[in-house]
Design a protein around this motif. Structure first.
Motif, short mmCIF file in Angstrom:
data_model
loop_
_atom_site.label_atom_id
_atom_site.label_comp_id
_atom_site.label_asym_id
_atom_site.label_seq_id
_atom_site.Cartn_x
_atom_site.Cartn_y
_atom_site.Cartn_z
N UNK A 74 5.18 -16.82 -1.77
CA UNK A 74 4.11 -16.01 -1.18
C UNK A 74 4.38 -15.65 0.27
N UNK A 75 5.00 -16.58 1.03
CA UNK A 75 5.15 -16.37 2.48
C UNK A 75 6.45 -15.67 2.82
N UNK A 76 7.58 -16.22 2.39
CA UNK A 76 8.87 -15.63 2.78
C UNK A 76 9.02 -14.16 2.37
N UNK A 77 8.54 -13.74 1.20
CA UNK A 77 8.67 -12.32 0.86
C UNK A 77 7.93 -11.40 1.84
N UNK A 78 6.94 -11.92 2.55
CA UNK A 78 6.22 -11.07 3.51
C UNK A 78 7.11 -10.69 4.70
N UNK A 79 8.14 -11.50 4.96
CA UNK A 79 9.11 -11.12 5.99
C UNK A 79 9.81 -9.83 5.59
N UNK A 80 10.21 -9.75 4.33
CA UNK A 80 10.87 -8.55 3.82
C UNK A 80 9.93 -7.35 3.85
N UNK A 81 8.65 -7.57 3.51
CA UNK A 81 7.68 -6.47 3.55
C UNK A 81 7.55 -5.94 4.97
N UNK A 82 7.46 -6.85 5.95
CA UNK A 82 7.36 -6.42 7.35
C UNK A 82 8.60 -5.64 7.77
N UNK A 133 10.73 -3.98 5.82
CA UNK A 133 10.77 -2.69 5.15
C UNK A 133 9.85 -1.68 5.83
N UNK A 134 8.78 -2.19 6.45
CA UNK A 134 7.85 -1.31 7.15
C UNK A 134 8.30 -1.00 8.58
N UNK A 135 9.46 -1.53 8.97
CA UNK A 135 10.01 -1.19 10.28
C UNK A 135 9.72 -2.20 11.37
N UNK A 136 9.23 -3.40 11.01
CA UNK A 136 8.93 -4.42 12.01
C UNK A 136 9.87 -5.61 11.84
N UNK A 137 10.15 -6.30 12.94
CA UNK A 137 10.93 -7.53 12.87
C UNK A 137 12.41 -7.37 13.01
N UNK A 138 12.91 -6.16 13.19
CA UNK A 138 14.36 -5.95 13.28
C UNK A 138 14.89 -6.15 14.70
N UNK A 139 14.02 -6.04 15.69
CA UNK A 139 14.48 -6.09 17.08
C UNK A 139 14.82 -7.51 17.53
N UNK A 140 14.20 -8.51 16.91
CA UNK A 140 14.43 -9.89 17.32
C UNK A 140 13.58 -10.33 18.50
N UNK A 175 1.57 -8.30 7.21
CA UNK A 175 2.07 -7.81 5.92
C UNK A 175 1.26 -8.40 4.77
N UNK A 176 1.13 -7.64 3.72
CA UNK A 176 0.37 -8.07 2.54
C UNK A 176 1.14 -9.16 1.79
N UNK A 177 0.45 -9.77 0.84
CA UNK A 177 1.14 -10.63 -0.12
C UNK A 177 2.07 -9.75 -0.96
N UNK A 178 3.15 -10.36 -1.50
CA UNK A 178 4.06 -9.55 -2.33
C UNK A 178 3.42 -9.10 -3.65
N UNK A 179 2.40 -9.81 -4.08
CA UNK A 179 1.72 -9.48 -5.33
C UNK A 179 0.55 -10.43 -5.49
N UNK A 180 0.02 -10.52 -6.69
CA UNK A 180 -1.07 -11.46 -6.93
C UNK A 180 -0.53 -12.88 -6.79
N UNK A 181 -1.23 -13.76 -6.03
CA UNK A 181 -0.72 -15.12 -5.87
C UNK A 181 -0.42 -15.78 -7.21
N UNK A 182 0.72 -16.47 -7.25
CA UNK A 182 1.24 -17.17 -8.43
C UNK A 182 1.79 -16.23 -9.50
N UNK A 183 1.89 -14.94 -9.18
CA UNK A 183 2.51 -13.99 -10.09
C UNK A 183 3.39 -13.03 -9.28
N UNK A 184 4.52 -13.53 -8.76
CA UNK A 184 5.36 -12.70 -7.89
C UNK A 184 5.99 -11.55 -8.66
N UNK A 185 6.14 -10.40 -8.04
CA UNK A 185 6.81 -9.28 -8.71
C UNK A 185 8.31 -9.52 -8.82
N UNK A 186 8.97 -8.67 -9.57
CA UNK A 186 10.38 -8.89 -9.92
C UNK A 186 11.30 -8.91 -8.71
#
Length: 251
Positions: free
Chosen positions: A22-30, A32-39, A84-95
């Protein structure tokens, strides 16, 4: 706080399953939206001091000095706040979630020799296998090795599950590591009758694994009734386990 703060804080963050899926995939969502790349951004997490939390954040390129813990910062006002949002419904992660975790934490070619694993919960306070020596005997005869994942560093857990050809064990957070398994890996999950949770069926379906389950001995609740007996230990019928392994072709 000046600058950008990206919020990863979420309920259950100190539970390995929820942190990983639930948590780590939100890093990828952020990102992908253009945040977090600068460090230069800071990341707000819940209870980020556990070893698996520190290790996984570092492996995703987030330096410790960029992590804020809600224990120290229960209320934050930021110049720019990114949630960033959750990657999907909690306990049902998307592919895409197990794919991301495997690419991120399993180095290419780092799977090692194939192994058959029994994931024990003997170090947990609940949901243990009450007759574990009998179960281990059945599995050992079929080449299984017992592991207690809570005693292993995060990177070793990922590498070990990536090499697994079969994984068996009672329902629990250690099975979140199924996200690191290669497609086609066979899984046998064990439940107590009073707590059957489909979250790992959902994860294995999305990750392309071959899933089977076994409900243990004891009184079963009426159909469509969930007693939420989430801490109940599991009593496994060795003969039923042998029949299931036979149907799966695990000689």
């Amino acid at each position: 706080l000046p600058g950008t703060v990206i919020v990863l804080a979420a309920p259950g963050s100190c539970v390995y399953y929820h942190w990983l899926l639930d948590v780590l995939p939100r890093i990828e969502i952020a990102r992908k939206a253009g945040f977090g790349a600068e460090g230069t951004e800071r990341w707000l997490v819940s209870g980020g001091s556990l070893p698996f939390q520190r290790d996984s954040l570092a492996r995703m390129g987030i330096a410790p000095e960029r992590v804020l813990d809600t224990a120290d910062y229960p209320h934050v006002v930021a110049e720019r706040l990114v949630v960033p949002s959750y990657p999907g419904r909690p306990e049902h992660p998307p592919r895409w979630v197990p794919g991301l975790l495997r690419r991120t934490f399993v180095p290419e070619g780092g799977e090692g020799e194939p192994v058959r694993l029994y994931v024990s919960r003997r170090d947990a306070s609940g949901r243990r296998v009450a007759n574990e020596p009998e179960v281990e005997g059945v599995l050992r005869a079929r080449g299984f090795r017992t592991v207690v994942l809570g005693e292993m560093p995060f990177a070793e857990q990922a590498a070990l599950l990536a090499a697994a050809e079969v994984v068996a064990g009672p329902h629990g957070s250690g099975l979140a590591n199924l996200a690191f398994c290669a497609p086609g890996t066979r899984v046998v999950e064990m439940f107590a009758p009073g707590y059957v949770n489909p979250c790992f069926w959902s994860l294995t379906s999305q990750a392309g694994l071959d899933y089977a389950y076994l409900i243990g001995e004891g009184p079963r609740p009426p159909d469509y009734v969930n007693p939420h007996d989430s801490g109940a230990d599991v009593v496994v019928d060795p003969a039923a386990l042998e029949r299931l392994l036979g149907r799966l072709g695990l000689a």
